[in-house]
Scaffold this active site. Sequence first.
Site, PDB file in Angstrom:
ATOM      1  N   LEU A 200     -18.723  17.013  28.916  1.00 15.50           N
ATOM      2  CA  LEU A 200     -17.788  17.385  29.982  1.00 15.50           C
ATOM      3  C   LEU A 200     -17.860  16.437  31.174  1.00 15.50           C
ATOM      4  CD1 LEU A 200     -19.018  20.653  31.781  1.00 15.50           C
ATOM      5  CD2 LEU A 200     -20.463  19.306  30.305  1.00 15.50           C
ATOM      6  N   VAL A 201     -16.704  16.243  31.823  1.00 15.50           N
ATOM      7  CA  VAL A 201     -16.603  15.403  33.010  1.00 15.50           C
ATOM      8  C   VAL A 201     -15.833  16.177  34.068  1.00 15.50           C
ATOM      9  CG1 VAL A 201     -15.646  13.258  33.977  1.00 15.50           C
ATOM     10  CG2 VAL A 201     -16.671  13.251  31.699  1.00 15.50           C
ATOM     11  N   GLN A 208     -10.975   8.037  34.311  1.00 16.53           N
ATOM     12  CA  GLN A 208     -11.518   6.749  34.764  1.00 16.53           C
ATOM     13  C   GLN A 208     -12.388   6.099  33.703  1.00 16.53           C
ATOM     14  OE1 GLN A 208     -13.668   7.234  38.437  1.00 16.53           O
ATOM     15  NE2 GLN A 208     -12.260   8.806  39.168  1.00 16.53           N
ATOM     16  N   ASP A 235     -12.536  19.467  19.240  1.00 18.07           N
ATOM     17  CA  ASP A 235     -11.279  20.202  19.318  1.00 18.07           C
ATOM     18  C   ASP A 235     -10.154  19.249  18.925  1.00 18.07           C
ATOM     19  OD1 ASP A 235     -12.145  22.121  22.313  1.00 18.07           O
ATOM     20  OD2 ASP A 235     -12.519  22.473  20.187  1.00 18.07           O
ATOM     21  N   GLN A 237      -7.439  18.391  20.175  1.00 14.30           N
ATOM     22  CA  GLN A 237      -6.828  17.497  21.167  1.00 14.30           C
ATOM     23  C   GLN A 237      -7.725  16.352  21.594  1.00 14.30           C
ATOM     24  OE1 GLN A 237      -7.441  20.777  21.553  1.00 14.30           O
ATOM     25  NE2 GLN A 237      -7.959  21.310  23.671  1.00 14.30           N
ATOM     26  N   TYR A 242     -12.493  10.681  20.349  1.00 17.06           N
ATOM     27  CA  TYR A 242     -13.721  10.315  19.636  1.00 17.06           C
ATOM     28  C   TYR A 242     -13.481   9.251  18.580  1.00 17.06           C
ATOM     29  CZ  TYR A 242     -16.071  14.060  22.051  1.00 17.06           C
ATOM     30  OH  TYR A 242     -16.615  14.844  23.036  1.00 17.06           O
TER      31      TYR A 242
END
Lengths: 262, 186
Positions: A200-201, A208, A235, A237, A242
Amino acid sequence: MILIPTSSSSSSSYACCSLPQASFNSNSYPSNQSLFLSKSGYPIPLGSRKLKTLRLRANFWESIRSGFVKNNNTTQLVEPPSTVEEDEDTEPVLPVEFTLIERTLQDGLVEEIIFSSGGEIDVYDLQTLCDKVGWPRRPLTKLAAALKNSYMVATLHSVLKSSSSEGDNEQQQQQEKKKLIGMARATSDHAFNATIWDVLVDPEYQGQGLGKALVEKLVRALLQRDIGNISLFADSQVVDFYQNLGFEADPEGIKGMFWYPK
Amino acid sequence: MLLRGPISTPPQPSLRLRATSNAAQPSSQAVFPSASYSITDEDLHSKGFLLRRTAEGLNLDHLNSVFVAVGFPRRDPAKIEVALRHTDAMLWVESEKTRRPVAFARATGDGVFNAIIWDVVVDPSYQGSGLGKAVMERLVEDLRRKGICNIALYSEPRVLGFYRPLGFVSDPDGIRGMVYVRKQRK
């Protein structure tokens, strides 16, 4: 949890080089190289002797760099991104902690984005971050246990400091503000397989290339520990995300399966 | 998981391990009656099979032979030992007669949220008699007893039909299993 830091240094981030007018782009590779980056562009803290040399040089460059940075809103590429084309076997060992980006913000503050695979993470900060991305709440004790039982926990922190880098170090430290802005972790049997979870970000920092950098560095760190099989569940989306990082969905038709998923 | 040799269709068990209302509460000390397994512990024992949940007494060379027999590459036993030391849960069946492992499965994870099951194998000479199912049912149960709700695995296409009756669903909600592919040397 067994974390094996790749370098013996305590977590200290050091700015390695500044490449004027370089933009942070995961796919390009700056052609100008500073004195003390290896060919592949990674800092080389292979031994304490080399580390000392790097530190000396870093200070030298820092004092010069302040001349570059003072009046610009330059996003300075401090640590070049990976080159996927390179042979992973010959790359130098990734340090446990290093600066990914250094830039001057409009109000004159300097922001450093720091990657760390050392696993130092405040579980309250993590919960705040999970809230920000809209994940359902999980009990803090379980979060802490999950982190402790993870083979590797990679984090992104934003460190804000005033741009007067010539002041006392103590003064500087008091003026630093550190914020957790990204995390990814991997579980593993320490020998054959690793699985990446919970990437997570912070939404304010998305778009960015930080998520890419986070996963890419985590993968590299795992490969350097000789973990041959790195997997994850994506997931729908984010499958493309990846794929661009070198992951393949359903390789040879092998399917991910879950036990009575909700 | 790889199966070699004749794969018989497992008979429809009269009792299956199902997700009941208990599934919502990760209870740590719930007692799950062995009658809910397709083969009970007693049945297995009477057939000369012992159930094991730790690496104690597990000969890694014998385990390696089973891996090789089903088509896995032979692995460094030292590495297998490391892997087993960092495994959340394992279950294997020992043949009382030969004292060798004949079925095996293990799971890694973070101990609270997620677990992945690896290396599910049954010695080809012992396939078709429900040992794989016996191992899987108990391993899943052991993980759930620890409170782990997210149990996953990677299945070869040939054995999707083995995992489905055990309660595994592929690509739920479009979630895809992905593996990092190293760049080939030029």
